[in-house]
Design a protein around this motif. Structure first.
Motif, PDB file in Angstrom:
ATOM      1  N   SER A  42       0.804  -1.301   0.103  1.00 44.84           N
ATOM      2  CA  SER A  42       0.027   0.134  -0.075  1.00 44.84           C
ATOM      3  C   SER A  42       0.914   1.458   0.111  1.00 44.84           C
ATOM      4  N   GLY A  43       2.020   1.114   0.335  1.00 45.50           N
ATOM      5  CA  GLY A  43       2.905   2.457   0.511  1.00 45.50           C
ATOM      6  C   GLY A  43       2.860   3.106   1.704  1.00 45.50           C
ATOM      7  N   TYR A  44       2.215   2.647   2.548  1.00 45.53           N
ATOM      8  CA  TYR A  44       2.111   3.247   4.124  1.00 45.53           C
ATOM      9  C   TYR A  44       3.452   3.402   4.599  1.00 45.53           C
ATOM     10  N   ASP A  45       4.219   2.252   4.832  1.00 39.64           N
ATOM     11  CA  ASP A  45       5.592   2.148   5.601  1.00 39.64           C
ATOM     12  C   ASP A  45       6.677   2.911   4.825  1.00 39.64           C
ATOM     13  N   GLU A  46       6.510   2.824   3.337  1.00 41.26           N
ATOM     14  CA  GLU A  46       7.524   3.649   2.597  1.00 41.26           C
ATOM     15  C   GLU A  46       7.239   5.092   2.882  1.00 41.26           C
ATOM     16  N   THR A  47       6.341   5.540   2.528  1.00 41.59           N
ATOM     17  CA  THR A  47       5.661   6.964   2.773  1.00 41.59           C
ATOM     18  C   THR A  47       6.352   7.425   4.250  1.00 41.59           C
ATOM     19  N   GLY A  48       5.893   6.641   5.320  1.00 43.23           N
ATOM     20  CA  GLY A  48       6.124   7.167   6.592  1.00 43.23           C
ATOM     21  C   GLY A  48       7.514   7.238   6.627  1.00 43.23           C
ATOM     22  N   ALA A  49       8.556   6.190   6.200  1.00 38.33           N
ATOM     23  CA  ALA A  49       9.853   6.415   6.138  1.00 38.33           C
ATOM     24  C   ALA A  49      10.404   7.525   5.481  1.00 38.33           C
ATOM     25  N   ARG A  50       9.804   7.825   4.180  1.00 37.33           N
ATOM     26  CA  ARG A  50      10.063   9.202   3.499  1.00 37.33           C
ATOM     27  C   ARG A  50       9.786  10.307   4.311  1.00 37.33           C
ATOM     28  N   MET A  51       8.612  10.419   4.909  1.00 42.56           N
ATOM     29  CA  MET A  51       8.171  11.474   6.020  1.00 42.56           C
ATOM     30  C   MET A  51       9.359  11.704   7.110  1.00 42.56           C
ATOM     31  N   ASP A  52       9.720  10.667   7.509  1.00 48.42           N
ATOM     32  CA  ASP A  52      10.739  10.767   8.881  1.00 48.42           C
ATOM     33  C   ASP A  52      11.893  11.420   8.171  1.00 48.42           C
ATOM     34  N   GLU A  53      12.584  11.152   7.056  1.00 46.51           N
ATOM     35  CA  GLU A  53      13.596  11.858   6.176  1.00 46.51           C
ATOM     36  C   GLU A  53      13.472  13.477   6.085  1.00 46.51           C
ATOM     37  N   LEU A  54      12.288  13.420   5.551  1.00 47.10           N
ATOM     38  CA  LEU A  54      11.940  14.955   5.192  1.00 47.10           C
ATOM     39  C   LEU A  54      12.109  15.884   6.486  1.00 47.10           C
ATOM     40  N   ALA A  56      12.987  15.300   9.398  1.00 47.47           N
ATOM     41  CA  ALA A  56      14.516  15.738   9.839  1.00 47.47           C
ATOM     42  C   ALA A  56      15.145  16.845   9.163  1.00 47.47           C
ATOM     43  N   SER A  57      14.882  17.129   8.131  1.00 50.14           N
ATOM     44  CA  SER A  57      15.783  18.167   7.311  1.00 50.14           C
ATOM     45  C   SER A  57      15.336  19.689   7.625  1.00 50.14           C
ATOM     46  N   PRO A  59      14.893  22.937   9.308  1.00 48.77           N
ATOM     47  CA  PRO A  59      15.598  23.521  10.474  1.00 48.77           C
ATOM     48  C   PRO A  59      14.392  23.725  11.670  1.00 48.77           C
ATOM     49  N   GLY A  60      15.115  23.549  12.918  1.00 50.67           N
ATOM     50  CA  GLY A  60      14.215  23.615  14.037  1.00 50.67           C
ATOM     51  C   GLY A  60      13.404  22.432  14.432  1.00 50.67           C
ATOM     52  N   PHE A  61      13.472  21.080  13.659  1.00 52.53           N
ATOM     53  CA  PHE A  61      12.881  20.022  14.143  1.00 52.53           C
ATOM     54  C   PHE A  61      14.044  19.216  15.063  1.00 52.53           C
ATOM     55  N   LEU A  62      13.566  19.016  16.214  1.00 48.10           N
ATOM     56  CA  LEU A  62      14.393  18.391  17.293  1.00 48.10           C
ATOM     57  C   LEU A  62      14.312  16.836  17.457  1.00 48.10           C
ATOM     58  N   GLY A  63      13.389  16.355  16.890  1.00 48.26           N
ATOM     59  CA  GLY A  63      12.990  14.754  16.947  1.00 48.26           C
ATOM     60  C   GLY A  63      11.786  14.320  17.235  1.00 48.26           C
ATOM     61  N   MET A  64      11.282  13.253  17.197  1.00 53.80           N
ATOM     62  CA  MET A  64      10.041  12.660  17.394  1.00 53.80           C
ATOM     63  C   MET A  64       9.917  11.357  18.040  1.00 53.80           C
ATOM     64  N   ASP A  65       8.889  10.926  18.791  1.00 56.61           N
ATOM     65  CA  ASP A  65       8.667   9.709  19.504  1.00 56.61           C
ATOM     66  C   ASP A  65       7.555   9.115  18.677  1.00 56.61           C
ATOM     67  N   SER A  66       7.393   8.017  18.495  1.00 52.03           N
ATOM     68  CA  SER A  66       6.087   7.250  17.999  1.00 52.03           C
ATOM     69  C   SER A  66       5.694   5.737  18.357  1.00 52.03           C
ATOM     70  N   ALA A  67       4.747   5.595  18.289  1.00 54.25           N
ATOM     71  CA  ALA A  67       4.057   4.397  18.972  1.00 54.25           C
ATOM     72  C   ALA A  67       2.821   3.756  18.226  1.00 54.25           C
ATOM     73  N   VAL A  77       4.548  12.215  18.328  1.00 55.25           N
ATOM     74  CA  VAL A  77       4.742  13.299  18.697  1.00 55.25           C
ATOM     75  C   VAL A  77       6.001  14.072  18.176  1.00 55.25           C
ATOM     76  N   GLY A  78       6.046  14.992  17.376  1.00 57.52           N
ATOM     77  CA  GLY A  78       7.226  15.766  16.785  1.00 57.52           C
ATOM     78  C   GLY A  78       7.486  17.094  17.552  1.00 57.52           C
ATOM     79  N   TYR A  79       8.872  17.130  17.919  1.00 55.58           N
ATOM     80  CA  TYR A  79       9.201  18.219  18.706  1.00 55.58           C
ATOM     81  C   TYR A  79       9.970  19.233  17.881  1.00 55.58           C
ATOM     82  N   PHE A  80       9.384  20.456  17.862  1.00 52.36           N
ATOM     83  CA  PHE A  80      10.097  21.458  17.008  1.00 52.36           C
ATOM     84  C   PHE A  80      10.346  22.672  18.091  1.00 52.36           C
ATOM     85  N   ARG A  81      11.642  23.590  17.525  1.00 57.28           N
ATOM     86  CA  ARG A  81      12.071  24.558  18.284  1.00 57.28           C
ATOM     87  C   ARG A  81      11.222  25.919  18.284  1.00 57.28           C
TER      88      ARG A  81
END
Length: 126
Positions: A42-54, A56-57, A59-67, A77-81
């Motif tokens: 379906s492309g869900y996991d692939e799209t999620g991995a791409r969103m993680d890459e994007l 992270a680029s 400026p001001g993105f600090l990180g994320m937690d996911s479950a 939860v995405g953390y932003f400055r």
């Protein structure tokens, strides 16, 4: 010994210096069986991995937690400055395309909360 599969615990994000922002994305999969992990392509996991890459680029993105639960409830939860970083992420063209696809194919429902974090602290057993 249990027959239950052991799910690895993802690393926790560090405690960031406030103030910063947390974007909480809570979702319910439309059809938990209809996902890449189940081999349907379906492309869900692939799209999620791409969103993680994007993200992270950004400026001001600090990180994320996911479950995600086996029943399809997910919390990321995405953390932003600052709010500018959130706006940049919201406006990213690939992210907007993934959002449309999520509404059309993958999610039964979701909600997004944006919060300013005024205080942050943690504990870690030695």
């Amino acid at each position: 010994m249990s027959d239950q599969p052991v799910t690895p615990v993802p690393p926790f994000r560090p405690v960031f210096e406030p103030p910063y922002y947390a974007v909480v994305f809570t979702s319910l999969m439309a059809d938990v069986e209809n996902r890449d992990g189940d081999g349907d392509g379906s492309g869900y996991d692939e799209t999620g991995a791409r969103m993680d890459e994007l993200v992270a680029s950004v400026p001001g993105f600090l990180g994320m937690d996911s479950a995600r639960t086996p029943g399809g409830l997910g919390i990321t939860v995405g953390y932003f400055r600052d709010e500018d970083a959130i706006k940049e992420w919201r406006g990213d063209a690939e992210h907007r395309t993934a959002q449309r696809r999520g509404r059309a194919e993958w999610y039964e429902k979701y909600v997004v909360h944006v919060a300013k974090v005024e205080r942050s602290y943690g504990f870690e057993r030695g």
